[in-house]
Design a protein around this motif. Sequence first.
Motif, PDB file in Angstrom:
ATOM      1  N   GLN A  39      -1.902   2.585   4.568  1.00  0.00           N
ATOM      2  CA  GLN A  39      -1.240   3.371   3.528  1.00  0.00           C
ATOM      3  C   GLN A  39       0.245   3.576   3.836  1.00  0.00           C
ATOM      4  O   GLN A  39       1.084   3.560   2.922  1.00  0.00           O
ATOM      5  CB  GLN A  39      -1.951   4.718   3.332  1.00  0.00           C
ATOM      6  CG  GLN A  39      -3.413   4.596   2.951  1.00  0.00           C
ATOM      7  CD  GLN A  39      -3.700   3.621   1.826  1.00  0.00           C
ATOM      8  OE1 GLN A  39      -2.938   3.503   0.869  1.00  0.00           O
ATOM      9  NE2 GLN A  39      -4.808   2.895   1.941  1.00  0.00           N
ATOM     10  N   LYS A  93       1.983   0.439   2.750  1.00  0.00           N
ATOM     11  CA  LYS A  93       2.161   0.380   1.293  1.00  0.00           C
ATOM     12  C   LYS A  93       3.334   1.235   0.857  1.00  0.00           C
ATOM     13  O   LYS A  93       4.134   0.832   0.008  1.00  0.00           O
ATOM     14  CB  LYS A  93       0.882   0.813   0.578  1.00  0.00           C
ATOM     15  CG  LYS A  93      -0.213  -0.216   0.683  1.00  0.00           C
ATOM     16  CD  LYS A  93      -1.452   0.192  -0.063  1.00  0.00           C
ATOM     17  CE  LYS A  93      -2.509  -0.899   0.110  1.00  0.00           C
ATOM     18  NZ  LYS A  93      -3.689  -0.676  -0.696  1.00  0.00           N
ATOM     19  N   ILE A 101       0.830   4.607  -7.140  1.00  0.00           N
ATOM     20  CA  ILE A 101       1.034   4.605  -5.688  1.00  0.00           C
ATOM     21  C   ILE A 101       0.756   5.993  -5.121  1.00  0.00           C
ATOM     22  O   ILE A 101       0.071   6.151  -4.113  1.00  0.00           O
ATOM     23  CB  ILE A 101       2.471   4.150  -5.332  1.00  0.00           C
ATOM     24  CG1 ILE A 101       2.706   2.706  -5.746  1.00  0.00           C
ATOM     25  CG2 ILE A 101       2.748   4.339  -3.839  1.00  0.00           C
ATOM     26  CD1 ILE A 101       1.863   1.677  -5.014  1.00  0.00           C
ATOM     27  N   ARG A 116      -2.087   8.557   0.374  1.00  0.00           N
ATOM     28  CA  ARG A 116      -0.655   8.314   0.201  1.00  0.00           C
ATOM     29  C   ARG A 116       0.055   9.576  -0.298  1.00  0.00           C
ATOM     30  O   ARG A 116       1.162   9.897   0.157  1.00  0.00           O
ATOM     31  CB  ARG A 116      -0.413   7.139  -0.737  1.00  0.00           C
ATOM     32  CG  ARG A 116      -0.788   5.803  -0.104  1.00  0.00           C
ATOM     33  CD  ARG A 116      -0.313   4.614  -0.911  1.00  0.00           C
ATOM     34  NE  ARG A 116      -0.921   4.501  -2.215  1.00  0.00           N
ATOM     35  CZ  ARG A 116      -1.924   3.699  -2.525  1.00  0.00           C
ATOM     36  NH1 ARG A 116      -2.460   2.920  -1.593  1.00  0.00           N
ATOM     37  NH2 ARG A 116      -2.394   3.646  -3.751  1.00  0.00           N
TER      38      ARG A 116
END
Length: 97
Positions: free
Chosen positions: A46, A49, A8, A14
């Motif tokens: 992003q 997420k 991630i 990110r």
Amino acid sequence: MFKILNPILHNQLRLAIVSLLISVEEAEFKYLKEKTAASSGNLSVQISKLKDIGYIAVEKTFRDNFPLTTCRITDTGKQAFLEYVEALETYINKADK
């Protein structure tokens, strides 16, 4: 032994978002967009997420009748960032030896 890098946070945008939020703790969408030079659409994806995994909290309000999105790093996000940096150091330290 190399530690596994968090997939991630291994994404450049990110990682940039989380890095910025680590330093300021809370930031508006506009600030993140300016600092990362990302498009609104990509930044939005992003952020979603990071929110879905619990690394950031997102608050949507209005200021002067205009939408305002504010992002804040969570304790989970702080911990994930620290672990990512620690894992990355295993790669750097191996290169030094």
